[in-house]
Design an enzyme around this catalytic site. Structure first.
Site, PDB file in Angstrom:
ATOM      1  N   ASN A 109      83.631  58.739 112.221  1.00 46.02           N
ATOM      2  CA  ASN A 109      84.698  58.057 111.483  1.00 46.02           C
ATOM      3  C   ASN A 109      86.015  58.717 111.856  1.00 46.02           C
ATOM      4  O   ASN A 109      86.300  59.832 111.430  1.00 46.02           O
ATOM      5  CB  ASN A 109      84.428  58.194 109.971  1.00 46.02           C
ATOM      6  CG  ASN A 109      85.563  57.629 109.142  1.00 46.02           C
ATOM      7  OD1 ASN A 109      86.428  56.907 109.653  1.00 46.02           O
ATOM      8  ND2 ASN A 109      85.569  57.959 107.853  1.00 46.02           N
ATOM      9  N   LYS A 119      89.001  57.767 111.130  1.00 48.15           N
ATOM     10  CA  LYS A 119      90.048  57.636 110.089  1.00 48.15           C
ATOM     11  C   LYS A 119      91.377  57.220 110.716  1.00 48.15           C
ATOM     12  O   LYS A 119      91.387  56.466 111.687  1.00 48.15           O
ATOM     13  CB  LYS A 119      90.161  58.948 109.300  1.00 48.15           C
ATOM     14  CG  LYS A 119      88.806  59.469 108.843  1.00 48.15           C
ATOM     15  CD  LYS A 119      88.889  60.596 107.865  1.00 48.15           C
ATOM     16  CE  LYS A 119      87.495  61.127 107.568  1.00 48.15           C
ATOM     17  NZ  LYS A 119      87.460  62.066 106.479  1.00 48.15           N
ATOM     18  N   HIS A 162      83.973  54.123 101.670  1.00 48.74           N
ATOM     19  CA  HIS A 162      84.287  55.525 101.971  1.00 48.74           C
ATOM     20  C   HIS A 162      85.052  56.135 100.791  1.00 48.74           C
ATOM     21  O   HIS A 162      85.876  55.477 100.161  1.00 48.74           O
ATOM     22  CB  HIS A 162      85.110  55.630 103.257  1.00 48.74           C
ATOM     23  CG  HIS A 162      85.201  57.036 103.748  1.00 48.74           C
ATOM     24  ND1 HIS A 162      86.099  57.934 103.231  1.00 48.74           N
ATOM     25  CD2 HIS A 162      84.466  57.715 104.660  1.00 48.74           C
ATOM     26  CE1 HIS A 162      85.925  59.108 103.819  1.00 48.74           C
ATOM     27  NE2 HIS A 162      84.937  59.003 104.691  1.00 48.74           N
ATOM     28  N   GLU A 171      87.500  57.988 100.619  1.00 47.80           N
ATOM     29  CA  GLU A 171      88.975  57.904 100.709  1.00 47.80           C
ATOM     30  C   GLU A 171      89.461  56.525 100.304  1.00 47.80           C
ATOM     31  O   GLU A 171      90.546  56.384  99.737  1.00 47.80           O
ATOM     32  CB  GLU A 171      89.424  58.288 102.130  1.00 47.80           C
ATOM     33  CG  GLU A 171      89.258  59.790 102.356  1.00 47.80           C
ATOM     34  CD  GLU A 171      88.946  60.195 103.786  1.00 47.80           C
ATOM     35  OE1 GLU A 171      89.148  59.399 104.716  1.00 47.80           O
ATOM     36  OE2 GLU A 171      88.468  61.335 103.967  1.00 47.80           O
ATOM     37  N   GLU A 185      77.752  60.962 100.962  1.00 48.34           N
ATOM     38  CA  GLU A 185      78.836  61.880 101.303  1.00 48.34           C
ATOM     39  C   GLU A 185      79.385  62.524 100.025  1.00 48.34           C
ATOM     40  O   GLU A 185      80.229  61.928  99.343  1.00 48.34           O
ATOM     41  CB  GLU A 185      79.967  61.117 102.002  1.00 48.34           C
ATOM     42  CG  GLU A 185      79.542  60.456 103.289  1.00 48.34           C
ATOM     43  CD  GLU A 185      80.735  60.252 104.218  1.00 48.34           C
ATOM     44  OE1 GLU A 185      80.704  60.795 105.331  1.00 48.34           O
ATOM     45  OE2 GLU A 185      81.698  59.575 103.818  1.00 48.34           O
ATOM     46  N   GLY A 242      85.790  66.786 104.719  1.00 49.18           N
ATOM     47  CA  GLY A 242      87.025  67.345 105.260  1.00 49.18           C
ATOM     48  C   GLY A 242      87.400  68.693 104.665  1.00 49.18           C
ATOM     49  O   GLY A 242      88.523  69.163 104.833  1.00 49.18           O
ATOM     50  N   SER A 290      81.558  67.457 106.436  1.00 48.24           N
ATOM     51  CA  SER A 290      81.727  68.665 107.242  1.00 48.24           C
ATOM     52  C   SER A 290      80.518  68.987 108.117  1.00 48.24           C
ATOM     53  O   SER A 290      80.151  70.156 108.269  1.00 48.24           O
ATOM     54  CB  SER A 290      82.111  69.851 106.354  1.00 48.24           C
ATOM     55  OG  SER A 290      83.343  69.586 105.699  1.00 48.24           O
TER      56      SER A 290
HETATM   57  C1  PEP Z   1      83.906  61.505 106.479  1.00 48.14           C
HETATM   58  O1  PEP Z   1      85.091  61.316 106.290  1.00 48.14           O
HETATM   59  O2  PEP Z   1      83.101  60.562 106.389  1.00 48.14           O
HETATM   60  C2  PEP Z   1      83.474  62.866 106.775  1.00 48.14           C
HETATM   61  C3  PEP Z   1      82.220  63.163 106.643  1.00 48.14           C
HETATM   62  O3  PEP Z   1      84.464  63.746 107.176  1.00 48.14           O
HETATM   63  P1  PEP Z   1      84.240  65.283 107.639  1.00 48.14           P
HETATM   64  O4  PEP Z   1      83.084  65.284 108.595  1.00 48.14           O
HETATM   65  O5  PEP Z   1      85.526  65.655 108.299  1.00 48.14           O
HETATM   66  O6  PEP Z   1      83.943  66.045 106.415  1.00 48.14           O
END
Ligand code: PEP
Length: 249
Positions: free
Chosen positions: A9, A11, A94, A96, A166, A172, A212
């Site tokens: 992703n 973003k 997601h 966000e 998630e 992040g 992460s």
């Molecule tokens: C995400 O935004 O779906 C995500 C998992 O980000 P990150 O791997 O940077 O934590």
């Protein structure tokens, strides 16, 4: 048998030139794998990405889509627009989108219904906030996110669903759920789906972990029996890191 999937992703990162550069590097370094590999550039670069990956097994997927067919929704993108450029999978829900754009379970249920009615495969994201986990409510929160957005679907619709668990506190942040925490939640998700539908549906759905995931922790997380791959943010922006994560599966 359910698919293994590694999805990036991106973003709101990378302009078109950077997108093409990263895709060229990824294509050149892509290892042999049985996993499905997906990348999700921002909307304006989807066409460029599909062209750059014309002869590749890497699938280009969207980060979002609107629930309406068309109309007065300034700034939004419809299912037909995605299909028209050869994009057949969309990330929906997601954290966000939930946190910054007010996407509620009810809105997400509508998006999922529209996507599936258009034969768009849906990568549905969900997961608890830090305070939910700290207060011991994480299973309850995850269960209600699933119920509110997905449990009115027919069992047959689940063949077009991929889940991405998630935990918001791990996205992040550099914090990762431990492999045991991921497995515990993924097993709970599968059990909840089996209770609502049946074990065929539950065993057939791919459940990705996101939060992460990095080259250094991917193999251990992916080794868990109910973890079918990952949705990768930051590490998917660096070809060598993303390739290492694909190798880990
Ligand atoms: C995400 O935004 O779906 C995500 C998992 O980000 P990150 O791997 O940077 O934590």
């Amino acid at each position: 048998m359910r698919s293994k999937i590694v999805a990036g992703n991106w973003k709101m990162n990378k302009n078109l030139a950077d997108t093409e550069t990263l895709l060229a590097e990824l294509s050149a370094k892509l290892p042999d794998t049985n996993a499905e590999v997906m990348v999700s550039p921002t909307y304006v670069n989807l066409v460029g990405a599909t062209r750059a990956l014309e002869n590749s097994t890497i699938e280009v997927i969207a980060q979002n889509m609107h629930f309406a067919e068309s109309g007065a929704f300034t700034g939004e993108i419809s299912a037909d627009m995605l299909l028209g450029i050869g994009v057949n999978t969309a990330i929906i829900g997601h954290s966000e989108r939930r946190a910054y754009f007010g996407e509620t379970d009810a809105i997400l249920a509508k998006k999922v219904a529209t996507a599936l009615s258009k034969n768009i495969r849906t990568m549905f994201c969900f997961g608890e906030e830090l305070e939910d986990r700290q207060s011991g409510n994480h299973f309850k929160v995850v269960e209600s996110q699933l119920k509110n957005a997905l449990f009115s679907l027919n069992a047959s619709a689940w063949s077009s669903i991929v889940l991405a668990y998630e935990p918001v506190w791990a996205i992040g942040t550099g914090e990762t759920a431990s492999p045991e925490q991921a497995q515990e939640m993924h097993a709970f998700i599968r059990k909840t789906i089996a209770e609502q539908y049946n074990t065929d549906v539950a065993d057939g759905v791919s459940i990705l972990y996101g939060g992460s995931v990095k080259p250094g922790n991917a193999a251990e997380i992916f080794s868990k029996p109910d973890v079918d791959g990952g949705l990768i943010g930051g590490a998917s922006l660096v070809a060598d890191d993303f390739v290492a994560i694909i190798k880990a599966i």
